[in-house]
Scaffold this motif. Structure first.
Motif, short mmCIF file in Angstrom:
data_model
loop_
_atom_site.label_atom_id
_atom_site.label_comp_id
_atom_site.label_asym_id
_atom_site.label_seq_id
_atom_site.Cartn_x
_atom_site.Cartn_y
_atom_site.Cartn_z
N GLY A 1 11.51 3.79 -1.52
CA GLY A 1 10.86 4.30 -2.72
C GLY A 1 10.78 3.24 -3.82
N ARG A 2 11.89 2.54 -3.99
CA ARG A 2 11.92 1.51 -5.02
C ARG A 2 10.97 0.37 -4.71
N LEU A 3 10.88 0.05 -3.43
CA LEU A 3 9.98 -1.05 -3.02
C LEU A 3 8.54 -0.67 -3.34
N VAL A 4 8.15 0.57 -2.98
CA VAL A 4 6.79 1.02 -3.26
C VAL A 4 6.53 1.00 -4.76
N LEU A 5 7.50 1.51 -5.52
CA LEU A 5 7.37 1.52 -6.97
C LEU A 5 7.14 0.10 -7.51
N GLY A 6 7.96 -0.84 -7.02
CA GLY A 6 7.82 -2.23 -7.48
C GLY A 6 6.46 -2.79 -7.15
N VAL A 7 5.99 -2.53 -5.93
CA VAL A 7 4.70 -3.08 -5.51
C VAL A 7 3.57 -2.49 -6.37
N VAL A 8 3.61 -1.14 -6.56
CA VAL A 8 2.56 -0.49 -7.34
C VAL A 8 2.52 -1.05 -8.76
N LEU A 9 3.69 -1.16 -9.40
CA LEU A 9 3.72 -1.64 -10.78
C LEU A 9 3.30 -3.10 -10.87
N PHE A 10 3.65 -3.88 -9.83
CA PHE A 10 3.23 -5.28 -9.81
C PHE A 10 1.70 -5.37 -9.77
N ILE A 11 1.08 -4.51 -8.94
CA ILE A 11 -0.38 -4.52 -8.85
C ILE A 11 -1.00 -4.11 -10.19
N VAL A 12 -0.41 -3.08 -10.83
CA VAL A 12 -0.93 -2.68 -12.14
C VAL A 12 -0.86 -3.86 -13.11
#
Lengths: 271, 309
Positions: free
Chosen positions: A4-15
């Protein structure tokens, strides 16, 4: 690390990357020769590299004069409004006089009056004072900052009155108490209001649009817009001018990021 | 920004000046501010009200016009258009900023990687420090139908972009998007500051009671955040309602079919381009009335809805 944290990090990085993309694109195009910029697919690295666009700015607008005007207006408005507001806030916080709280309430109520409502009468006033197309027309009305008075008064009220009462007994003047005792304790409040005042003035577009007409009196935001409206300069030069305005602001922001964000969060003022 | 009566009185430790205290000192300290206030705010405010009853072009002598400017407002289709555009813009702006700002703040608040969190916070806030003039000029290019990057990358994934600023159905949407890019960082910061006041014990307690992430968010975080969300909503609405810079720069004539004409832009056109000073003042009075109404609503709704700890 949980998935979950990994997905969160990736999504926010893309934003984050998407938010920055227009700015990166801007800077990259401004650093490329006219014939190579704005190609498709978009270039994200300035290759071939050229500074020619920046040399072209001064042929279209008096960039340095405009930058100087922006600095003058921002510094005078900020220093002046801070001085006026600090004195008034001390009066409203510490000095008793007839009608004080009613006067303060009246000023607070005026926070609801949008600037667009007062601008026509102020324009007429400036015209009668022969101040149209002068920098005074911008900084003079900016000296009154009701929100700063309110903010400083709240802050001063948190400083124990025993301190200044003791100083009064020792014979200190009100000027001494304000400048030697209260202001040194009000650093964060002063920083917050100064930053917001400077930023507001630096980015102001509405005021210069109404009060200024000649090129060498203009501030940077309005100067930029005239550049795109007429002038016939190439898009790469326009981009170089935008870059020259934007990058110093971003650098200053990076240096003072903590203070800047704190001032926004504490005052809740939207630009 | 909020002016509750309690903010006005000096609080429990009222300053007891005593009869011997010289009150001219107090007047001296506040006099520069009061003078400037009268000249640049109170005086112009009263003048705008008076002007709204006159007909004046700034050149020929002014004529008393009674309530003519106000009756004209009721039958002015362009004013209706500007008002409806402004309300659509402001409501869309509030919804997109609150949802975006809150989700981003919740996400960043849960991040453990310091460097990544710094990167996201900084890139969200960068656009906010740039002047609207630069942002508007830049986005005119970003959304350009031939070489704009948005057009290009949307095309790559099979989406045909409209001609944003020419198409009356899309021009206002484009402005809403640009405004989001420019100011969501502000909403984000306010939300992040609010989130950090939510006690972690409550969230942990809810979790140990078996709530999943969504339930915690919906039943613990949102109620505790309601004062912040409410405040951010009001600030966003007031700021959005007065939107001027980007629409004026990108669509100087109000866009196709006046589809991006906002109320402040209309005020500017009437006052400084058509020189209908009286009518522009009447419109400015309307803007003030709406602002005052929103502020009153803020107090009323705030007392009813907002969860207070």
């Amino acid at each position: 690390m949980r998935p979950g944290r990994l997905v969160l990090g990736v999504v926010l990085f893309i934003v984050g990357v998407l938010m920055l993309a227009p700015l990166v694109w801007l800077i990259v195009q401004s650093l490329m020769p006219e014939g190579d910029a704005f190609s498709l697919p978009p270039s994200w690295i300035p290759k071939p590299f050229s500074l020619a666009n920046f040399k072209g700015i001064d042929g279209l607008i008096p960039f340095w004069q405009m930058a100087l005007n922006s600095v003058i207006v921002a510094v005078v408005s900020t220093v002046g409004s801070m001085a006026v507001s600090v004195l008034a806030a001390y009066g409203f916080s510490r000095l008793p006089f007839r009608g004080r709280d009613r006067l303060f309430a009246l000023m607070l109520a005026a926070l609801m009056v949008p600037g667009q409502m007062t601008v026509i009468p102020v324009f007429i006033l400036m015209r009668n004072l022969h101040m149209i197309d002068t920098l005074q027309a911008l900084w003079l009305p900016a000296l009154i900052n009701v929100f700063a008075i309110f903010f400083f008064r709240q802050y001063f009220n948190t400083i124990p009155r025993e301190l200044d009462e003791a100083a009064r007994i020792d014979g200190a003047s009100h000027g001494w108490i304000l400048f030697r005792m209260i202001l040194p304790l009000s650093g964060p409040a002063l920083a917050a209001m100064s930053i917001l005042s400077f930023e507001g003035s630096w980015n102001n577009y509405f005021g210069p649009l109404i009060f200024l007409s000649s090129h060498n009196k203009m501030t940077l935001p309005i100067g930029l817009v005239t550049l795109q409206a007429g002038q016939g300069g190439s898009s790469t030069v326009v981009f170089a001018a935008i870059t020259a305005v934007v990058v110093p602001v971003l650098v200053v922001f990076l240096i003072f990021q903590r203070a800047f964000v704190a001032s926004i969060a504490s005052a809740g003022i939207r630009g | 920004m909020t002016a509750a009566p309690s903010l006005v009185s000096s609080g429990s430790r009222a300053n007891t000046g005593g009869p011997g205290h010289r009150s001219w000192v107090g007047y001296a300290f506040v006099s520069p501010a009061v003078l400037l206030f009268v000249v640049f705010i109170l005086g112009p405010f009263v003048a705008a009200i008076i002007l709204s009853f006159y007909s004046w072009d700034m050149l020929t002598p002014s004529k008393f016009h009674g309530i003519g400017n106000f009756t004209k407002m009721f039958s002015d289709p362009t004013l209706y258009k500007a008002l409806s555009n402004t309300f659509i813009f402001a409501i869309a702006s509030v919804v997109t900023h609150l949802v975006g700002g809150l989700l981003l703040a919740v996400g960043v608040n849960r991040m453990t990687n310091k460097a990544l969190s710094y990167f996201v916070r900084t890139s969200l806030f960068f656009p906010f420090v740039i002047s609207w003039a630069a942002v508007a000029l830049l986005w005119k290019y970003v959304l350009d139908p031939t070489f704009g990057i948005v057009t290009y990358y949307l095309g790559q994934i099979g989406i045909n972009s409209p001609n944003w600023f020419i198409d009356p159905h899309w021009a206002l949407t484009a402005i809403i998007g640009i405004d989001w890019w420019h100011t969501v960082g502000f909403t984000f910061i306010i939300m992040l500051a609010g989130l950090q006041t939510v006690p972690t014990e409550l969230i942990e307690a809810a979790r140990s009671d078996g709530c999943n992430g969504w339930q915690v968010f919906w039943n613990v975080t949102i109620p505790l955040m309601s004062p912040t969300i409410f405040f951010a909503g009001i600030i966003t609405f007031i700021g959005a309602f007065q939107i001027f810079d980007p629409v004026q720069i990108i669509t100087p004539n109000g866009g196709p079919n006046n589809s991006t004409l906002t109320i402040v832009m209309y005020l500017y056109q009437q006052g400084f381009q058509a020189f209908q000073v009286g009518y522009a003042s009447a419109v400015s009075l309307l803007v003030f009335a709406i602002m005052a109404l929103v502020t009153a609503l803020q107090f009323w709704l705030g007392r009813k809805w907002v969860h207070s700890a």
